[in-house]
Design an enzyme around this catalytic site. Structure first.
Site, mmCIF file in Angstrom:
data_model
loop_
_atom_site.group_PDB
_atom_site.id
_atom_site.type_symbol
_atom_site.label_atom_id
_atom_site.label_comp_id
_atom_site.label_asym_id
_atom_site.label_seq_id
_atom_site.Cartn_x
_atom_site.Cartn_y
_atom_site.Cartn_z
ATOM 1 N N GLU A 146 0.830 -1.207 0.000
ATOM 2 C CA GLU A 146 0.000 0.000 0.000
ATOM 3 C C GLU A 146 0.866 1.261 0.000
ATOM 4 O O GLU A 146 1.536 1.558 0.991
ATOM 5 C CB GLU A 146 -0.928 0.032 1.215
ATOM 6 C CG GLU A 146 -1.817 1.258 1.238
ATOM 7 C CD GLU A 146 -2.692 1.364 2.475
ATOM 8 O OE1 GLU A 146 -3.572 2.243 2.497
ATOM 9 O OE2 GLU A 146 -2.485 0.581 3.425
ATOM 10 N N GLU A 152 3.735 9.817 5.956
ATOM 11 C CA GLU A 152 3.608 8.518 6.633
ATOM 12 C C GLU A 152 4.671 7.510 6.199
ATOM 13 O O GLU A 152 4.863 6.501 6.870
ATOM 14 C CB GLU A 152 2.200 7.955 6.418
ATOM 15 C CG GLU A 152 1.122 8.843 7.041
ATOM 16 C CD GLU A 152 -0.277 8.279 6.910
ATOM 17 O OE1 GLU A 152 -0.434 7.051 7.056
ATOM 18 O OE2 GLU A 152 -1.219 9.062 6.677
ATOM 19 N N ASP A 179 -5.068 3.601 -2.161
ATOM 20 C CA ASP A 179 -5.864 4.312 -1.149
ATOM 21 C C ASP A 179 -6.081 5.739 -1.652
ATOM 22 O O ASP A 179 -5.130 6.481 -1.867
ATOM 23 C CB ASP A 179 -5.089 4.315 0.172
ATOM 24 C CG ASP A 179 -5.843 4.970 1.318
ATOM 25 O OD1 ASP A 179 -6.367 6.086 1.136
ATOM 26 O OD2 ASP A 179 -5.898 4.371 2.411
ATOM 27 N N TYR A 181 -7.168 8.438 -0.242
ATOM 28 C CA TYR A 181 -6.700 9.520 0.628
ATOM 29 C C TYR A 181 -5.251 9.867 0.319
ATOM 30 O O TYR A 181 -4.882 11.040 0.163
ATOM 31 C CB TYR A 181 -6.851 9.113 2.093
ATOM 32 C CG TYR A 181 -6.224 10.083 3.067
ATOM 33 C CD1 TYR A 181 -6.859 11.273 3.403
ATOM 34 C CD2 TYR A 181 -4.988 9.805 3.654
ATOM 35 C CE1 TYR A 181 -6.280 12.169 4.301
ATOM 36 C CE2 TYR A 181 -4.411 10.696 4.552
ATOM 37 C CZ TYR A 181 -5.056 11.874 4.863
ATOM 38 O OH TYR A 181 -4.472 12.757 5.747
ATOM 39 N N HIS A 182 -4.416 8.839 0.215
ATOM 40 C CA HIS A 182 -2.999 9.054 -0.069
ATOM 41 C C HIS A 182 -2.788 9.466 -1.526
ATOM 42 O O HIS A 182 -1.932 10.306 -1.829
ATOM 43 C CB HIS A 182 -2.211 7.789 0.254
ATOM 44 C CG HIS A 182 -2.358 7.347 1.667
ATOM 45 N ND1 HIS A 182 -1.860 8.071 2.730
ATOM 46 C CD2 HIS A 182 -2.981 6.271 2.210
ATOM 47 C CE1 HIS A 182 -2.151 7.458 3.870
ATOM 48 N NE2 HIS A 182 -2.835 6.361 3.579
ATOM 49 N N HIS A 205 -8.707 1.359 -0.876
ATOM 50 C CA HIS A 205 -9.341 2.092 0.218
ATOM 51 C C HIS A 205 -10.079 3.290 -0.356
ATOM 52 O O HIS A 205 -9.474 4.117 -1.060
ATOM 53 C CB HIS A 205 -8.306 2.557 1.239
ATOM 54 C CG HIS A 205 -7.964 1.527 2.254
ATOM 55 N ND1 HIS A 205 -6.845 1.597 3.062
ATOM 56 C CD2 HIS A 205 -8.607 0.387 2.629
ATOM 57 C CE1 HIS A 205 -6.811 0.560 3.873
ATOM 58 N NE2 HIS A 205 -7.867 -0.196 3.622
ATOM 59 N N ARG A 211 -10.811 12.249 4.873
ATOM 60 C CA ARG A 211 -11.220 10.989 5.507
ATOM 61 C C ARG A 211 -12.663 11.047 6.027
ATOM 62 O O ARG A 211 -13.067 10.223 6.837
ATOM 63 C CB ARG A 211 -10.274 10.574 6.631
ATOM 64 C CG ARG A 211 -8.931 10.060 6.127
ATOM 65 C CD ARG A 211 -8.358 9.044 7.088
ATOM 66 N NE ARG A 211 -7.015 8.627 6.752
ATOM 67 C CZ ARG A 211 -6.719 7.643 5.910
ATOM 68 N NH1 ARG A 211 -7.689 7.014 5.286
ATOM 69 N NH2 ARG A 211 -5.471 7.311 5.690
ATOM 70 N N GLU A 240 -12.704 3.485 4.311
ATOM 71 C CA GLU A 240 -11.742 3.704 5.392
ATOM 72 C C GLU A 240 -11.829 5.161 5.830
ATOM 73 O O GLU A 240 -10.914 5.951 5.607
ATOM 74 C CB GLU A 240 -10.314 3.347 4.963
ATOM 75 C CG GLU A 240 -9.380 3.219 6.161
ATOM 76 C CD GLU A 240 -7.915 3.273 5.777
ATOM 77 O OE1 GLU A 240 -7.108 2.673 6.501
ATOM 78 O OE2 GLU A 240 -7.570 3.924 4.782
#
Length: 281
Positions: A146, A152, A179, A181-182, A205, A211, A240
């Site tokens: 991921e 992060e 994902d 969001y990322h 995700h 989020r 998520e």
């Protein structure tokens, strides 16, 4: 496409006290629940498998590496600790009848890096993941890398980098987990990143840029679902989004993003199901 939900939508830690979330996901007509493996001491595989079978729900698992299990550490003992930890996660995944295990499984999550990763660190991550992947093959488990944002991890931020690491590992059961969001931070195009991964995509995700509730922010959902529709994606896709306040607050949700967890999930499901219908998923 199988639509599910990450348990962190409702809890900050998985224990037998949260087994009822399996029932809750089923009542919401989810296809699966994503269960975190951050604390294997509280992961009762027998109880989870029994509950999943009772309600008729699938599951997948995920985790992140810590400072004590970092594949990019200079300390070989820490890297070996990481290998053993992910092998334990593979066994736990198999024990509940799941076949997909994904996450930030290449370097410490939220590592205090002070420089760009070196080729040595890339190689260390690939070598460690190769051993894990070969072990996972014995259990029929797919292992998903991921990519997450620059705050992060310093190693894998984009779909292109995830594919690079996959090729370096060189094992057929190494796949990719995207994902939104990322991606909203790191990718130039949701569509192009998704298409780049193609058949190697096993998990997605579905998160809004803050989020919160999908469809209420700036994520380009049409680009995402256009790509997934063209790919005829039949893998996992999990909501998520985070609402609940936890003791650790490692979800970094410092304000209320929805009235409550149930409202977030209910409205998110309505939106995502609508996108599935629109793009033939």
């Amino acid at each position: 496409m199988k639509l599910g939900i990450h348990a962190f939508a409702w809890c900050s830690k998985w224990t037998n006290e949260t087994l009822h979330l399996i029932d809750r996901a089923k009542k919401l007509e989810m296809d699966f629940i994503e269960i975190p493996l951050l604390d294997l001491d509280t992961f009762d595989s027998s109880a989870i498998k029994n509950r999943l079978m009772q309600v008729g729900l699938e599951a997948c698992t995920s985790t992140v590496l810590s400072a004590d299990t970092d594949f990019t550490s200079d300390d070989p003992a820490i890297r070996q600790n990481g290998i053993e930890y992910l092998k334990a996660c593979i066994r736990a995944t198999s024990e509940i009848g799941a076949t997909n295990f994904t996450g930030v499984i290449y370097s410490q999550h939220v590592k205090n890096a002070t420089a760009r990763p070196t080729e040595k660190e890339w190689k260390q991550a690939a070598d460690c993941l190769r051993e894990v992947a070969k072990y996972a093959q014995e259990y029929g488990i797919l292992v998903g890398i991921e990519p997450v944002n620059r705050y992060e991890t310093y190693l894998v931020n984009t779909a292109e980098q995830a594919m690079k690491l996959k090729e370096m590992v060189g094992e057929p059961n190494i796949k990719i987990h995207l994902d939104t969001y990322h991606m909203n931070i790191e990718e130039k195009s949701f569509y192009e990143a998704t298409k780049l991964v193609g058949d190697d995509l096993i998990h997605y995700h579905l998160c809004e840029n803050d989020r919160g509730i999908p469809g209420t922010g700036v994520v380009n959902w049409d680009d995402i679902f256009r790509a997934l529709g063209e790919m005829n994606y039949q893998g996992y896709a999990a909501l998520e989004s985070f609402v609940d306040i936890s003791d650790s607050m490692n979800t970094w949700v410092w304000r209320k993003l929805a009235p409550d967890g149930d409202t977030l999930v209910r409205e998110a499901i309505t939106f995502i199901r609508g996108m599935q219908t629109k793009y033939g998923l």
